[in-house]
Write a protein that holds these residues in place. Structure first.
Motif, PDB file in Angstrom:
ATOM      1  N   CYS A  73       0.848  -1.195   0.000  1.00 13.96           N
ATOM      2  CA  CYS A  73       0.000   0.000   0.000  1.00 13.96           C
ATOM      3  C   CYS A  73       0.889   1.253   0.000  1.00 13.96           C
ATOM      4  CB  CYS A  73      -0.949  -0.017   1.199  1.00 13.96           C
ATOM      5  SG  CYS A  73      -0.171   0.260   2.791  1.00 13.96           S
ATOM      6  N   PRO A  74       0.377   2.333  -0.568  1.00 11.22           N
ATOM      7  CA  PRO A  74       1.166   3.575  -0.656  1.00 11.22           C
ATOM      8  C   PRO A  74       1.659   4.081   0.698  1.00 11.22           C
ATOM      9  CG  PRO A  74      -0.768   3.730  -2.058  1.00 11.22           C
ATOM     10  CD  PRO A  74      -0.905   2.457  -1.255  1.00 11.22           C
ATOM     11  N   ASP A  75       0.856   3.920   1.744  1.00 14.82           N
ATOM     12  CA  ASP A  75       1.263   4.385   3.065  1.00 14.82           C
ATOM     13  C   ASP A  75       2.496   3.628   3.559  1.00 14.82           C
ATOM     14  OD1 ASP A  75       0.934   5.923   5.524  1.00 14.82           O
ATOM     15  OD2 ASP A  75       0.242   4.037   6.421  1.00 14.82           O
ATOM     16  N   PHE A  76       2.495   2.297   3.402  1.00 14.68           N
ATOM     17  CA  PHE A  76       3.661   1.510   3.811  1.00 14.68           C
ATOM     18  C   PHE A  76       4.881   1.875   2.965  1.00 14.68           C
ATOM     19  CE2 PHE A  76       1.387  -2.440   5.752  1.00 14.68           C
ATOM     20  CZ  PHE A  76       0.918  -1.646   6.773  1.00 14.68           C
ATOM     21  N   HIS A  77       4.683   2.070   1.682  1.00  7.04           N
ATOM     22  CA  HIS A  77       5.805   2.425   0.808  1.00  7.04           C
ATOM     23  C   HIS A  77       6.436   3.740   1.252  1.00  7.04           C
ATOM     24  CE1 HIS A  77       8.011   3.737  -2.739  1.00  7.04           C
ATOM     25  NE2 HIS A  77       8.169   2.432  -2.974  1.00  7.04           N
ATOM     26  N   LYS A  78       5.601   4.696   1.587  1.00  8.06           N
ATOM     27  CA  LYS A  78       6.099   5.998   2.042  1.00  8.06           C
ATOM     28  C   LYS A  78       6.910   5.845   3.330  1.00  8.06           C
ATOM     29  CE  LYS A  78       4.439  10.588   3.357  1.00  8.06           C
ATOM     30  NZ  LYS A  78       3.244  11.419   3.559  1.00  8.06           N
ATOM     31  N   LYS A  79       6.373   5.080   4.287  1.00  9.65           N
ATOM     32  CA  LYS A  79       7.070   4.875   5.559  1.00  9.65           C
ATOM     33  C   LYS A  79       8.382   4.123   5.362  1.00  9.65           C
ATOM     34  CE  LYS A  79       2.916   4.947   8.381  1.00  9.65           C
ATOM     35  NZ  LYS A  79       1.973   4.186   9.182  1.00  9.65           N
TER      36      LYS A  79
END
Length: 91
Positions: free
Chosen positions: A39-45
């Protein structure tokens, strides 16, 4: 020595262990692996962890390899037990 002072050495050791285990190059080459979608949120983190904490010395592939390796070491027995329980005879 109060509780706060006792916690500090343990925290320092945990931070040092984290750096040793997760924030080091692994030698795994991304193009030899498979694509994985997150997910984009995990990728960002994950990207921020790699960039900021890894000091430009590790890749996202290195970090994920280390995280998964540790996960399998920590939970390998449980994974195998669950797998064995879920196996059903073919015939």
């Amino acid at each position: 020595m109060n509780k706060q002072q006792q916690k500090q050495p343990k925290k320092v050791l945990r931070i040092a262990r984290y750096k040793t285990v997760f924030l080091r190059p692994t030698g795994v080459v991304a193009r030899c692996g498979k694509s994985v979608y997150i997910c984009p949120d995990f990728h960002k983190k994950l990207s921020r962890i790699v960039c900021i904490l890894g000091d430009g010395e590790i890749t996202l592939t290195d970090y994920l390899h280390s995280v998964l390796k540790q996960h399998f070491e920590d939970f390998g027995e449980e994974i195998n037990t669950i797998h064995a329980r879920n196996q059903k005879p073919i015939l």
